[in-house]
Design a protein around this motif. Structure first.
Motif, PDB file in Angstrom:
ATOM      1  N   UNK A   2     -33.762  24.630  -1.579  1.00 44.28           N
ATOM      2  CA  UNK A   2     -32.402  25.172  -1.549  1.00 44.28           C
ATOM      3  C   UNK A   2     -31.966  25.587  -2.956  1.00 44.28           C
ATOM      4  N   UNK A   3     -31.203  26.676  -3.010  1.00 44.83           N
ATOM      5  CA  UNK A   3     -30.494  27.067  -4.222  1.00 44.83           C
ATOM      6  C   UNK A   3     -29.017  27.128  -3.862  1.00 44.83           C
ATOM      7  N   UNK A   4     -28.185  26.348  -4.552  1.00 48.84           N
ATOM      8  CA  UNK A   4     -26.741  26.513  -4.381  1.00 48.84           C
ATOM      9  C   UNK A   4     -26.238  27.406  -5.498  1.00 48.84           C
ATOM     10  N   UNK A   5     -25.148  28.109  -5.215  1.00 46.31           N
ATOM     11  CA  UNK A   5     -24.684  29.163  -6.138  1.00 46.31           C
ATOM     12  C   UNK A   5     -23.163  29.105  -6.209  1.00 46.31           C
ATOM     13  N   UNK A   6     -22.659  28.945  -7.411  1.00 47.43           N
ATOM     14  CA  UNK A   6     -21.215  28.934  -7.689  1.00 47.43           C
ATOM     15  C   UNK A   6     -20.940  29.878  -8.846  1.00 47.43           C
ATOM     16  N   UNK A   7     -19.857  30.657  -8.749  1.00 45.67           N
ATOM     17  CA  UNK A   7     -19.530  31.574  -9.838  1.00 45.67           C
ATOM     18  C   UNK A   7     -18.064  31.979  -9.787  1.00 45.67           C
ATOM     19  N   UNK A   8     -17.671  32.733 -10.788  1.00 42.66           N
ATOM     20  CA  UNK A   8     -16.345  33.362 -10.818  1.00 42.66           C
ATOM     21  C   UNK A   8     -16.457  34.856 -10.543  1.00 42.66           C
ATOM     22  N   UNK A   9     -17.523  35.289  -9.877  1.00 42.59           N
ATOM     23  CA  UNK A   9     -17.789  36.712  -9.677  1.00 42.59           C
ATOM     24  C   UNK A   9     -16.876  37.357  -8.641  1.00 42.59           C
ATOM     25  N   UNK A  10     -16.321  36.568  -7.721  1.00 35.78           N
ATOM     26  CA  UNK A  10     -15.586  37.173  -6.620  1.00 35.78           C
ATOM     27  C   UNK A  10     -16.541  37.878  -5.665  1.00 35.78           C
ATOM     28  N   UNK A  11     -15.958  38.498  -4.639  1.00 38.79           N
ATOM     29  CA  UNK A  11     -16.786  39.157  -3.619  1.00 38.79           C
ATOM     30  C   UNK A  11     -16.485  40.646  -3.481  1.00 38.79           C
ATOM     31  N   UNK A  12     -15.648  41.204  -4.346  1.00 43.27           N
ATOM     32  CA  UNK A  12     -15.313  42.617  -4.242  1.00 43.27           C
ATOM     33  C   UNK A  12     -16.388  43.516  -4.838  1.00 43.27           C
ATOM     34  N   UNK A  13     -17.097  42.991  -5.835  1.00 45.16           N
ATOM     35  CA  UNK A  13     -18.104  43.797  -6.520  1.00 45.16           C
ATOM     36  C   UNK A  13     -19.499  43.415  -6.035  1.00 45.16           C
ATOM     37  N   UNK A  14     -20.490  43.983  -6.691  1.00 38.20           N
ATOM     38  CA  UNK A  14     -21.881  43.801  -6.260  1.00 38.20           C
ATOM     39  C   UNK A  14     -22.581  42.636  -6.934  1.00 38.20           C
ATOM     40  N   UNK A  15     -21.854  41.849  -7.736  1.00 39.19           N
ATOM     41  CA  UNK A  15     -22.511  40.862  -8.587  1.00 39.19           C
ATOM     42  C   UNK A  15     -23.227  39.780  -7.782  1.00 39.19           C
ATOM     43  N   UNK A  81     -32.321  18.706 -15.550  1.00 37.60           N
ATOM     44  CA  UNK A  81     -32.727  17.860 -14.417  1.00 37.60           C
ATOM     45  C   UNK A  81     -31.930  16.571 -14.498  1.00 37.60           C
ATOM     46  N   UNK A  82     -31.437  16.104 -13.329  1.00 31.73           N
ATOM     47  CA  UNK A  82     -30.750  14.820 -13.329  1.00 31.73           C
ATOM     48  C   UNK A  82     -31.635  13.744 -12.707  1.00 31.73           C
ATOM     49  N   UNK A  83     -31.124  12.523 -12.666  1.00 29.44           N
ATOM     50  CA  UNK A  83     -31.921  11.393 -12.198  1.00 29.44           C
ATOM     51  C   UNK A  83     -32.181  11.442 -10.700  1.00 29.44           C
ATOM     52  N   UNK A  84     -31.474  12.297  -9.952  1.00 33.36           N
ATOM     53  CA  UNK A  84     -31.745  12.493  -8.531  1.00 33.36           C
ATOM     54  C   UNK A  84     -32.737  13.631  -8.282  1.00 33.36           C
ATOM     55  N   UNK A  85     -33.300  14.160  -9.369  1.00 30.78           N
ATOM     56  CA  UNK A  85     -34.248  15.277  -9.330  1.00 30.78           C
ATOM     57  C   UNK A  85     -33.587  16.586  -8.913  1.00 30.78           C
ATOM     58  N   UNK A  86     -32.283  16.685  -9.078  1.00 31.41           N
ATOM     59  CA  UNK A  86     -31.599  17.969  -8.918  1.00 31.41           C
ATOM     60  C   UNK A  86     -31.804  18.785 -10.194  1.00 31.41           C
ATOM     61  N   UNK A  87     -31.907  20.094 -10.041  1.00 27.61           N
ATOM     62  CA  UNK A  87     -32.069  21.006 -11.171  1.00 27.61           C
ATOM     63  C   UNK A  87     -30.832  21.886 -11.264  1.00 27.61           C
ATOM     64  N   UNK A 137     -37.341  30.815  -9.868  1.00 26.31           N
ATOM     65  CA  UNK A 137     -38.662  30.310 -10.258  1.00 26.31           C
ATOM     66  C   UNK A 137     -38.735  28.798 -10.093  1.00 26.31           C
ATOM     67  N   UNK A 138     -37.661  28.083 -10.436  1.00 28.43           N
ATOM     68  CA  UNK A 138     -37.646  26.641 -10.213  1.00 28.43           C
ATOM     69  C   UNK A 138     -37.776  26.326  -8.722  1.00 28.43           C
ATOM     70  N   UNK A 139     -37.056  27.074  -7.902  1.00 29.96           N
ATOM     71  CA  UNK A 139     -37.125  26.860  -6.451  1.00 29.96           C
ATOM     72  C   UNK A 139     -38.527  27.151  -5.915  1.00 29.96           C
ATOM     73  N   UNK A 140     -39.234  28.061  -6.563  1.00 26.44           N
ATOM     74  CA  UNK A 140     -40.591  28.425  -6.132  1.00 26.44           C
ATOM     75  C   UNK A 140     -41.648  27.463  -6.662  1.00 26.44           C
TER      76      UNK A 140
END
Length: 266
Positions: A2-15, A81-87, A137-140
């Motif tokens: 899984x890859x989670x994704x958080x940003x301030x990009x909004x959804x109006x543009x193509x980012x 990397x945290x102690x739960x092996x999250x990246x 790449x990390x997810x792969x």
């Protein structure tokens, strides 16, 4: 993965869509979970708080976060990397630290290996050219250590989350975040308000920007009449201000960073 994704990009543009495309080209099997792209522009603290609040509900994987007002400047791009092996992947501006510190940061690398970035790296869109490729790449299966030189976790940028002042039966708090419903998250916990004698049903006076408002401590919105200002413990166990059936932020003219004084009515 899984890859989670958080940003301030909004959804109006193509980012956001472009970043998704970059990640899927590198790691087509990865499942991408969008936490939110509605963080206010350049609001690093708000982004960090949302990431920290939600990370425990996410599957262990790669956590990409981009709220990056210093893009193109001297701030470092990094992966942790945290102690739960999250990246975690994002800028070294404090955005990742509250979430990663829940379990403890055990390794950090600067993103410096061009093999794991796009060939052209723009000065203004590291989310696409640097962070999304690294996350994919990390997810792969690429090892964190391949991304670049090690960094001392103690030397990473951290955020100054303000502490409330509790004295004389009152609290002076700061507004940390305003959600899309107009609810106002404060830097208070239930332990804080109980320490000054505020429990469910307590009538309160709020002082904000020189104006005073009456409120009540409530367990749920249903405990108040429509239009009443309430304090309540939100779903992330922070104390928040709301209006039953309305927008507290609009009525109180509230914005992040403002000071709020809260005291029981005697």
């Amino acid at each position: 993965m899984f890859i989670t994704f958080l940003s301030d990009f909004g959804l109006k543009d193509d980012l956001v869509g472009t970043c998704h495309g970059v990640m899927k080209r590198i790691a087509p099997e990865a499942q991408i979970i969008d936490i939110t792209h509605g963080i206010p522009p350049q609001a690093v603290l708000q982004g960090a708080l949302v990431l920290a609040n939600t990370i425990g509900y996410m599957p262990v994987g790669v956590h990409l976060a981009v709220v990056d007002p210093g893009v193109g400047g001297p701030r470092r791009p990094l992966a942790l990397r945290d102690a739960e092996n999250r990246l975690y992947v994002g800028p070294d501006n404090g955005l990742l630290i509250p979430a990663a510190s829940r379990a403890g940061v055990v390794a950090a690398r600067e993103l410096a290996n061009p093999a794991y970035a796009l060939e052209f790296i723009s000065r203004t869109f590291h989310g696409r050219d640097l962070f999304s490729p690294a996350a994919a790449h990390l997810a792969a299966g690429v090892a964190l250590e391949e991304l670049g030189p090690p960094l001392d976790p103690d030397g990473l940028v951290s955020l100054d989350v303000p502490k409330p002042a509790l004295a004389d039966g009152s609290a002076v708090a700061r507004i940390l975040y305003v959600d899309s419903f107009g609810n106002i998250m404060l830097n208070l916990t239930r332990d804080d308000v109980e320490q000054i004698g505020i429990v469910s049903g307590t009538r309160l006076e709020l002082e904000l920007a020189g104006e005073r408002y009456y409120a009540i401590m409530a367990r749920t919105f249903a405990d108040a009449r429509p239009g009443d200002v309430i304090l309540y413990e939100d779903s992330y166990r922070n104390i928040s201000i709301a209006i039953s059936g309305g927008s507290a932020a609009r009525m109180l003219h509230a914005t992040p960073g403002q000071q709020v004084r809260i005291a029981p009515v005697v």
